[in-house]
Write a protein that holds these residues in place. Sequence first.
Motif, mmCIF file in Angstrom:
data_model
loop_
_atom_site.group_PDB
_atom_site.id
_atom_site.type_symbol
_atom_site.label_atom_id
_atom_site.label_comp_id
_atom_site.label_asym_id
_atom_site.label_seq_id
_atom_site.Cartn_x
_atom_site.Cartn_y
_atom_site.Cartn_z
ATOM 1 N N ALA A 11 -21.681 21.561 -48.189
ATOM 2 C CA ALA A 11 -21.776 21.142 -46.792
ATOM 3 C C ALA A 11 -22.449 22.245 -45.979
ATOM 4 O O ALA A 11 -22.086 23.413 -46.088
ATOM 5 C CB ALA A 11 -20.390 20.845 -46.235
ATOM 6 N N TYR A 17 -30.629 19.504 -35.803
ATOM 7 C CA TYR A 17 -30.570 18.477 -36.842
ATOM 8 C C TYR A 17 -31.957 18.042 -37.316
ATOM 9 O O TYR A 17 -32.210 17.970 -38.521
ATOM 10 C CB TYR A 17 -29.771 17.270 -36.340
ATOM 11 N N ARG A 38 -22.036 9.907 -36.018
ATOM 12 C CA ARG A 38 -20.610 9.760 -35.714
ATOM 13 C C ARG A 38 -20.420 10.004 -34.222
ATOM 14 O O ARG A 38 -20.325 11.142 -33.775
ATOM 15 C CB ARG A 38 -19.797 10.724 -36.569
ATOM 16 N N SER A 43 -22.158 13.778 -33.661
ATOM 17 C CA SER A 43 -22.543 14.497 -34.870
ATOM 18 C C SER A 43 -23.252 13.583 -35.851
ATOM 19 O O SER A 43 -22.844 12.438 -36.057
ATOM 20 C CB SER A 43 -21.270 15.056 -35.534
ATOM 21 N N TYR A 44 -24.300 14.121 -36.468
ATOM 22 C CA TYR A 44 -24.938 13.433 -37.586
ATOM 23 C C TYR A 44 -24.387 13.979 -38.888
ATOM 24 O O TYR A 44 -24.030 15.154 -38.990
ATOM 25 C CB TYR A 44 -26.453 13.650 -37.581
ATOM 26 N N LYS A 45 -24.339 13.112 -39.898
ATOM 27 C CA LYS A 45 -24.018 13.520 -41.268
ATOM 28 C C LYS A 45 -25.093 12.906 -42.152
ATOM 29 O O LYS A 45 -25.267 11.690 -42.181
ATOM 30 C CB LYS A 45 -22.645 13.022 -41.706
ATOM 31 N N ASP A 47 -26.425 12.729 -46.000
ATOM 32 C CA ASP A 47 -26.142 12.984 -47.415
ATOM 33 C C ASP A 47 -27.462 13.021 -48.170
ATOM 34 O O ASP A 47 -28.257 12.076 -48.105
ATOM 35 C CB ASP A 47 -25.249 11.882 -47.999
ATOM 36 N N GLU A 57 -24.417 17.832 -47.985
ATOM 37 C CA GLU A 57 -24.069 17.153 -46.752
ATOM 38 C C GLU A 57 -24.563 18.025 -45.605
ATOM 39 O O GLU A 57 -24.137 19.166 -45.467
ATOM 40 C CB GLU A 57 -22.550 16.967 -46.641
ATOM 41 N N PHE A 59 -24.709 18.521 -41.660
ATOM 42 C CA PHE A 59 -23.996 18.117 -40.450
ATOM 43 C C PHE A 59 -24.646 18.727 -39.223
ATOM 44 O O PHE A 59 -25.153 19.850 -39.275
ATOM 45 C CB PHE A 59 -22.546 18.621 -40.482
#
Length: 129
Positions: A11, A17, A38, A43-45, A47, A57, A59
């Motif tokens: 992570a 971002y 999210r 927040s972006y996640k 993968d 990951e 974030f």
Amino acid sequence: MLPINHIHHIAIICSNYEVSKKFYTEIMGFEILQEVYREQRDSYKLDLKVNGLYQIELFSFPNPPARPSRPEAVGLRHIAFETDDVKLVHQLITQKGVECEPVRIDETTGKEFFFFADPDGLPIEFYEK
């Protein structure tokens, strides 16, 4: 020994971002598996698949605190990727405008390796198989 199969994911929290997403997909060439915004966390996640074996990951959070990397700080030091051809990877990454340290020889193993940094200064290493 614990019954561990392998590392599942790494992570990374980034400060920008879009810049980090571009770095990890276009420079590193990782494949996007899923991208989620999210809203409750602003927040972006993201993968990312690494050669079908591992996952990163990525974030984003509003105003994350900086984590010192240099001088050598306590904690996770770097992430390393194995390659069959260190010099080729060095050349390819350099051609994409990323500043890399020179290729060196590990004095213990005799293997080639080099370091560079992601957009937030996270040290990344490529190491000879």
